[in-house]
Motif scaffolding. Structure first.
Motif, mmCIF file in Angstrom:
data_model
loop_
_atom_site.group_PDB
_atom_site.id
_atom_site.type_symbol
_atom_site.label_atom_id
_atom_site.label_comp_id
_atom_site.label_asym_id
_atom_site.label_seq_id
_atom_site.Cartn_x
_atom_site.Cartn_y
_atom_site.Cartn_z
ATOM 1 N N ARG A 45 41.307 39.749 -9.899
ATOM 2 C CA ARG A 45 41.149 39.093 -10.877
ATOM 3 C C ARG A 45 42.210 38.374 -11.577
ATOM 4 N N HIS A 46 41.894 37.197 -12.332
ATOM 5 C CA HIS A 46 42.845 36.490 -13.065
ATOM 6 C C HIS A 46 42.685 36.782 -14.312
ATOM 7 N N ILE A 47 43.681 37.114 -15.186
ATOM 8 C CA ILE A 47 43.596 37.576 -16.578
ATOM 9 C C ILE A 47 44.563 36.545 -17.391
ATOM 10 N N ALA A 48 43.732 35.946 -18.482
ATOM 11 C CA ALA A 48 44.630 34.909 -19.222
ATOM 12 C C ALA A 48 45.816 35.572 -19.963
ATOM 13 N N ALA A 49 46.844 34.792 -20.150
ATOM 14 C CA ALA A 49 48.066 35.328 -20.864
ATOM 15 C C ALA A 49 47.747 35.778 -22.536
ATOM 16 N N SER A 50 48.519 36.567 -23.141
ATOM 17 C CA SER A 50 48.250 36.873 -24.427
ATOM 18 C C SER A 50 47.756 35.834 -25.307
ATOM 19 N N GLY A 51 48.666 34.427 -25.261
ATOM 20 C CA GLY A 51 48.471 33.149 -26.046
ATOM 21 C C GLY A 51 47.444 32.388 -25.501
ATOM 22 N N GLU A 52 46.814 32.596 -24.368
ATOM 23 C CA GLU A 52 45.972 31.661 -23.672
ATOM 24 C C GLU A 52 44.579 31.903 -24.205
ATOM 25 N N THR A 53 44.052 30.789 -24.592
ATOM 26 C CA THR A 53 42.710 31.055 -24.889
ATOM 27 C C THR A 53 41.595 30.198 -24.196
ATOM 28 N N SER A 54 40.419 30.398 -24.301
ATOM 29 C CA SER A 54 39.430 29.727 -23.700
ATOM 30 C C SER A 54 39.392 28.324 -23.593
ATOM 31 N N VAL A 81 31.046 22.746 -24.264
ATOM 32 C CA VAL A 81 31.678 23.969 -23.989
ATOM 33 C C VAL A 81 31.110 25.295 -24.025
ATOM 34 N N CYS A 82 30.957 25.827 -22.852
ATOM 35 C CA CYS A 82 30.098 26.932 -22.997
ATOM 36 C C CYS A 82 31.400 28.208 -22.960
ATOM 37 N N THR A 83 31.318 29.241 -24.210
ATOM 38 C CA THR A 83 32.194 30.191 -24.197
ATOM 39 C C THR A 83 31.599 31.313 -25.212
ATOM 40 N N VAL A 138 28.254 13.610 -18.741
ATOM 41 C CA VAL A 138 28.659 14.700 -19.296
ATOM 42 C C VAL A 138 29.489 15.804 -18.993
ATOM 43 N N LEU A 139 30.469 16.133 -19.658
ATOM 44 C CA LEU A 139 31.329 17.173 -19.232
ATOM 45 C C LEU A 139 30.887 18.478 -19.803
ATOM 46 N N LEU A 140 30.466 19.171 -18.621
ATOM 47 C CA LEU A 140 30.217 20.640 -18.728
ATOM 48 C C LEU A 140 31.341 21.503 -18.514
ATOM 49 N N ILE A 141 31.726 22.240 -19.525
ATOM 50 C CA ILE A 141 32.878 23.285 -19.389
ATOM 51 C C ILE A 141 32.359 24.713 -19.672
ATOM 52 N N THR A 142 32.910 25.742 -18.791
ATOM 53 C CA THR A 142 32.316 27.018 -19.016
ATOM 54 C C THR A 142 33.872 27.766 -18.971
ATOM 55 N N SER A 143 34.060 28.402 -20.053
ATOM 56 C CA SER A 143 35.540 29.068 -20.180
ATOM 57 C C SER A 143 35.185 30.363 -20.751
ATOM 58 N N GLU A 144 35.873 31.386 -20.251
ATOM 59 C CA GLU A 144 35.710 32.824 -20.745
ATOM 60 C C GLU A 144 36.884 33.645 -20.490
ATOM 61 N N THR A 145 37.318 34.389 -21.697
ATOM 62 C CA THR A 145 38.398 35.258 -21.499
ATOM 63 C C THR A 145 37.882 36.841 -22.012
ATOM 64 N N TYR A 146 36.691 37.313 -21.206
ATOM 65 C CA TYR A 146 36.299 38.650 -21.569
ATOM 66 C C TYR A 146 37.505 39.714 -21.508
ATOM 67 N N SER A 147 38.423 39.438 -20.764
ATOM 68 C CA SER A 147 39.668 40.538 -20.703
ATOM 69 C C SER A 147 40.054 40.763 -22.098
ATOM 70 N N LYS A 148 39.871 39.824 -23.080
ATOM 71 C CA LYS A 148 40.580 40.286 -24.224
ATOM 72 C C LYS A 148 39.586 41.082 -25.161
ATOM 73 N N PHE A 149 38.510 41.194 -24.668
ATOM 74 C CA PHE A 149 37.529 42.194 -25.316
ATOM 75 C C PHE A 149 37.301 43.654 -24.720
ATOM 76 N N ILE A 150 38.144 43.718 -23.699
ATOM 77 C CA ILE A 150 38.068 44.807 -22.649
ATOM 78 C C ILE A 150 39.050 45.704 -23.216
ATOM 79 N N HIS A 151 38.513 47.208 -23.490
ATOM 80 C CA HIS A 151 39.704 48.199 -23.789
ATOM 81 C C HIS A 151 40.630 48.492 -22.362
ATOM 82 N N PRO A 152 41.797 48.473 -22.808
ATOM 83 C CA PRO A 152 42.855 48.610 -21.541
ATOM 84 C C PRO A 152 42.563 49.942 -20.817
ATOM 85 N N MET A 153 41.667 50.878 -21.203
ATOM 86 C CA MET A 153 41.393 52.038 -20.304
ATOM 87 C C MET A 153 39.922 52.210 -19.875
ATOM 88 N N ASP A 154 39.448 51.076 -20.009
ATOM 89 C CA ASP A 154 38.024 50.919 -19.597
ATOM 90 C C ASP A 154 38.021 50.477 -18.181
#
Length: 337
Positions: A45-54, A81-83, A138-154
């Motif tokens: 999986r690829h995980i967004a950096a701490s300062g990297e947003t959707s 933009v779908c997020t 039409v430019l359709l962009i889907t972008s998501e950083t669900y990792s920022k919602f997930i508990h590190p021990m989940d």
């Protein structure tokens, strides 16, 4: 002559940091590499950096689209933009992305908050804009950083979800596939089975400690919660009907479909759907091993790879189906030429 809506090109972006199965096993020794791979079909999986947003990822995906497919950004006249992880409550992430991409100020731009059905819903909106004459590209962009919602021990959700952004150009003039008719569905009673409860206006962030479920996953109302059993049951109930109705809506039968590309939730769920719908392996596409469940970006990423692997050729009929959080689902047909 009626205007058609065509998919012209797709590109996607994955963040630099990678969370592979070996890293997960090191943190959760009971969760072996082989067990993860066998059950989920995901190796990395690829995980967004701490300062990297959707919004940041959306810009990078669009820049890749422009470069890979030699697209003139000045031709874009609408941006969607779908997020579900926007940069801010307001303004919309789409407005920020417009400025960062240097798109002309005459473009329309808005966000849509949808998860795993979001790409298909976005295609429906883009088609409406094109066919009605409101936009040509039409430019359709889907972008998501669900990792920022997930508990590190989940461990369960960390195993499934990865971050990504995909950029798709829908055009009235050029493309490899025509977008067909759509079938939609919504069942809000399932909202609490896949939810980040706290953080918006109804339920602010709290300081409550996380609880541990029967499987050893840590969670709190401040983090992503998924009732896997209920989501699985919903999927097995709704998606076969969605596929059948999408086929009928487009005046086809299931035998006419050359390739099925469903939301890439996880291997077990996809194989269960394939078995229930009696879809042969030759017509069923799975591609998530390198990036995990990227929510609204799974279908465009799969489409991108299916094209590169020559699974999508001329004069083929492809069924797309997205489903998940909401509950929300949508299906459509692509006809290539």
């Amino acid at each position: 002559m009626s205007t058609k809506a065509l998919i012209q090109a797709i590109s996607y972006y994955l963040p630099r940091y990678q969370l592979d199965n070996a890293i997960i096993e090191a943190q959760f020794p009971e969760w072996s590499i082989d067990k993860i791979s066998e059950k989920t079909g995901i190796d990395n999986r690829h995980i967004a950096a701490s300062g990297e947003t959707s919004g940041d990822m959306a810009v990078k995906a669009a820049e890749k689209l422009f470069e890979e497919h030699s697209i003139d950004r000045s031709t874009i006249d609408y941006l969607i933009v779908c997020t579900q992880s926007p940069d801010h409550f307001l303004p919309t992430t789409a407005c920020i992305v417009q400025e960062k991409l240097g798109l002309k100020t005459s473009v329309g731009a808005f966000d849509m908050n949808l998860g795993c059905s979001g790409f298909v819903y976005g295609l429906g909106l883009a088609k409406g804009l094109v066919v009605s004459g409101q936009a040509k590209n039409v430019l359709l962009i889907t972008s998501e950083t669900y990792s920022k919602f997930i508990h590190p021990m989940d461990k369960s959700n960390r195993t499934i979800f990865g971050d990504a952004a995909a950029a798709t150009l829908i055009s009235s003039e050029h493309g490899f596939a025509e977008i067909g008719d759509f079938e939609y569905g919504t069942e809000g009673k399932g909202a609490e089975n896949l939810i980040v409860k706290n953080g918006a206006l109804r339920s602010p962030i709290t300081e409550k400690e996380a609880v541990i479920d029967e499987y050893g996953n840590y969670n709190s109302d401040n983090h992503l919660y998924m009732n896997g059993t209920e989501i699985f049951l919903f999927t097995l109930e709704s998606v076969p009907k969605l596929i059948s109705r999408t086929v009928t809506k487009n005046n086809l039968n299931k035998d006419n479909i050359d390739l099925f590309i469903l939301h890439q939730a996880n291997r077990f769920m996809l194989q269960s759907l394939q078995k229930k719908c009696k879809i042969p392996n030759s017509k069923f596409y799975i591609k998530m091993d390198h990036c995990g469940n990227t929510v609204s970006s799974t279908i465009p990423i799969a489409l991108y790879h299916a094209q590169n692997e020559k699974r999508i050729e001329k004069n083929k009929t492809i069924l797309l189906a997205g489903f998940g959080v909401g509950y929300s689902w949508a299906g459509t047909i692509l006809k290539t030429f």
